[in-house]
Design a protein around this motif. Structure first.
Motif, PDB file in Angstrom:
ATOM      1  N   PRO A 209     -12.293  54.274 -25.877  1.00 39.83           N
ATOM      2  CA  PRO A 209     -13.470  53.397 -26.045  1.00 39.83           C
ATOM      3  C   PRO A 209     -13.086  51.917 -26.096  1.00 39.83           C
ATOM      4  CG  PRO A 209     -13.589  55.269 -27.542  1.00 39.83           C
ATOM      5  CD  PRO A 209     -12.219  55.291 -26.946  1.00 39.83           C
ATOM      6  N   GLN A 210     -11.977  51.615 -26.754  1.00 42.92           N
ATOM      7  CA  GLN A 210     -11.519  50.225 -26.839  1.00 42.92           C
ATOM      8  C   GLN A 210     -11.077  49.716 -25.470  1.00 42.92           C
ATOM      9  OE1 GLN A 210      -8.129  49.706 -29.404  1.00 42.92           O
ATOM     10  NE2 GLN A 210      -8.543  47.532 -29.720  1.00 42.92           N
ATOM     11  N   TYR A 212     -12.108  50.778 -22.551  1.00 43.80           N
ATOM     12  CA  TYR A 212     -13.268  50.610 -21.682  1.00 43.80           C
ATOM     13  C   TYR A 212     -14.038  49.329 -22.036  1.00 43.80           C
ATOM     14  CZ  TYR A 212     -12.640  55.291 -19.682  1.00 43.80           C
ATOM     15  OH  TYR A 212     -12.152  56.382 -19.014  1.00 43.80           O
ATOM     16  N   ARG A 213     -14.098  48.985 -23.326  1.00 40.61           N
ATOM     17  CA  ARG A 213     -14.727  47.712 -23.696  1.00 40.61           C
ATOM     18  C   ARG A 213     -13.961  46.539 -23.116  1.00 40.61           C
ATOM     19  NH1 ARG A 213     -15.270  50.134 -28.777  1.00 40.61           N
ATOM     20  NH2 ARG A 213     -13.481  48.938 -29.573  1.00 40.61           N
ATOM     21  N   ARG A 214     -12.649  46.610 -23.177  1.00 39.74           N
ATOM     22  CA  ARG A 214     -11.828  45.526 -22.619  1.00 39.74           C
ATOM     23  C   ARG A 214     -12.009  45.422 -21.110  1.00 39.74           C
ATOM     24  NH1 ARG A 214      -7.353  43.428 -25.544  1.00 39.74           N
ATOM     25  NH2 ARG A 214      -6.061  43.457 -23.659  1.00 39.74           N
ATOM     26  N   GLU A 216     -14.729  46.203 -19.408  1.00 40.44           N
ATOM     27  CA  GLU A 216     -16.039  45.587 -19.156  1.00 40.44           C
ATOM     28  C   GLU A 216     -15.989  44.089 -19.417  1.00 40.44           C
ATOM     29  OE1 GLU A 216     -19.512  47.450 -20.421  1.00 40.44           O
ATOM     30  OE2 GLU A 216     -18.973  49.363 -19.471  1.00 40.44           O
ATOM     31  N   GLU A 217     -15.326  43.687 -20.479  1.00 38.99           N
ATOM     32  CA  GLU A 217     -15.188  42.258 -20.782  1.00 38.99           C
ATOM     33  C   GLU A 217     -14.377  41.556 -19.697  1.00 38.99           C
ATOM     34  OE1 GLU A 217     -13.444  42.342 -24.620  1.00 38.99           O
ATOM     35  OE2 GLU A 217     -15.293  42.950 -25.647  1.00 38.99           O
ATOM     36  N   ASP A 220     -16.549  41.059 -16.579  1.00 40.23           N
ATOM     37  CA  ASP A 220     -17.496  39.966 -16.807  1.00 40.23           C
ATOM     38  C   ASP A 220     -16.792  38.609 -16.706  1.00 40.23           C
ATOM     39  OD1 ASP A 220     -19.602  41.707 -17.168  1.00 40.23           O
ATOM     40  OD2 ASP A 220     -19.389  41.768 -19.358  1.00 40.23           O
ATOM     41  N   LYS A 271     -17.078  48.047 -12.703  1.00 42.61           N
ATOM     42  CA  LYS A 271     -16.658  48.492 -14.036  1.00 42.61           C
ATOM     43  C   LYS A 271     -16.342  49.978 -14.037  1.00 42.61           C
ATOM     44  CE  LYS A 271     -19.172  44.897 -16.569  1.00 42.61           C
ATOM     45  NZ  LYS A 271     -20.310  44.585 -17.467  1.00 42.61           N
ATOM     46  N   ARG A 275     -12.614  51.660 -14.691  1.00 34.71           N
ATOM     47  CA  ARG A 275     -12.380  52.708 -15.698  1.00 34.71           C
ATOM     48  C   ARG A 275     -11.675  53.900 -15.069  1.00 34.71           C
ATOM     49  NH1 ARG A 275     -17.776  51.300 -17.242  1.00 34.71           N
ATOM     50  NH2 ARG A 275     -18.585  53.154 -16.180  1.00 34.71           N
TER      51      ARG A 275
END
Length: 321
Positions: A209-210, A212-214, A216-217, A220, A271, A275
């Motif tokens: 989860p961490q 995947y957040r990175r 996406e960031e 962006d 994104k 992943r």
């Protein structure tokens, strides 16, 4: 008995912080970085490959850290893993001659393994008539048709080759039609030989989860930095079907610029594909049991770098700055 050459590596999935940690490690070990990234070899592909700008290739205190095998070919120039293997091994030797430690850094598993392990690439001349026939088939029926044929005769090569990489699909089928043997046999893993290097190799990972957040960031941030403009400039000069421009980031934004989807859709697809890339990279590197895995804590990057540098120094019996 042959003395093996020392070689270190920091590898792992995209967005785990390899570049930042490697700068600290290189500064402490007097190392020079060799990029093992199949997209960073291309000039003009900077934002989408997360290529460190030259001004940022410095360690603590602003110490310059040499980086190698970045920006070495244009996107329309042929470049193979065999080319990378040759250049990387030459670079390793030159770094060692300067009394420094070569440090491989990146996420392209095949490039990494072609350097550290005894892969043997055998050359085979082509057949112009066979290649022309295959090119005509691709023009008439599309890459997907040839790719399905490749999956039947050489599933290992199909696993390594992207469905849009027409040049390599055609080459793989050409070799099979000429010899009756899969081209993957030309990339021969020689179990009877050992690596020519004394290795200290580290893999970086983090909870999914961490990560995947990175990712996406990061995507962006790439858009904000001008990824769309970068791809637009490349497509003004090069054919979008080139293998280089099928890399993650360039393929999706290219589809948007050709009017095949809206920008929001392209970003969402980018994104998702990033992943998936990270998952494939992790699967590849997990197979290498020599890797010492470190779970990344973004708030303790410098502390991690010190630990990794000490680990490498201990394995290779070298001094830490």
């Amino acid at each position: 008995m042959t003395v093996k050459k020392p070689l270190a590596a920091i590898v792992g999935p995209t967005a785990t912080g390899k570049s930042a940690i490697a700068l600290h490690v290189a500064a402490r070990l007097q190392a020079e970085i060799i990029s093992v990234d199949s997209a960073q070899v291309y000039r003009g592909m900077d934002i989408g490959t997360a290529k460190l700008p030259p001004a940022d290739r410095v360690g603590p205190g602003g110490v310059p850290i040499p980086h190698h095998l970045i920006d070495i070919v244009a996107p329309d120039e042929p470049f193979s893993v065999a080319d990378f293997q040759r250049l990387a091994r030459e670079t390793i030797d030159s770094i060692l001659q300067r009394g420094h430690l070569p440090l491989l850094v990146g996420g392209t598993g095949l490039y990494y393994q072609a350097v550290v392990d005894p892969y043997l690439f055998t050359s085979l001349p082509g057949d112009k008539k066979i290649r022309q026939h295959l090119e005509e088939q691709a023009q008439r029926y599309g890459n997907e048709h040839l790719y399905e044929e490749l999956k039947k005769v050489d599933p290992e090569a199909a696993r390594r080759i992207h469905i849009h990489d027409r040049r390599r699909i055609v080459r793989a089928l050409e070799v099979y039609m000429m010899t009756g043997r899969p081209i993957s046999a030309a990339l021969e893993w020689r179990h009877q030989q050992e690596t020519p290097y004394r290795l200290a190799v580290v893999g970086l990972t983090m909870p999914r989860p961490q990560l995947y957040r990175r990712i996406e960031e990061r995507v962006d941030a790439m858009i904000a930095r001008g990824l769309v403009e970068e791809v637009r400039g490349l497509l003004a000069r090069y054919d979008y079907r080139l293998p280089a421009l099928q890399a993650v980031g360039y393929k999706e934004i290219g589809a948007y610029l050709r009017g095949e989807m809206e920008l929001e859709e392209a970003i969402a697809l980018l994104k998702r594909n990033t992943r998936r890339l990270a998952k494939r990279q992790l699967t590849w590197f997990r197979r290498d049991l020599r890797l010492q895995w470190w779970e990344v804590d973004p708030v303790k990057m410098e502390e991690m770098a010190v630990g990794i540098a000490n680990y490498i120094a201990r394995l290779l019996d070298i001094n830490v700055e």
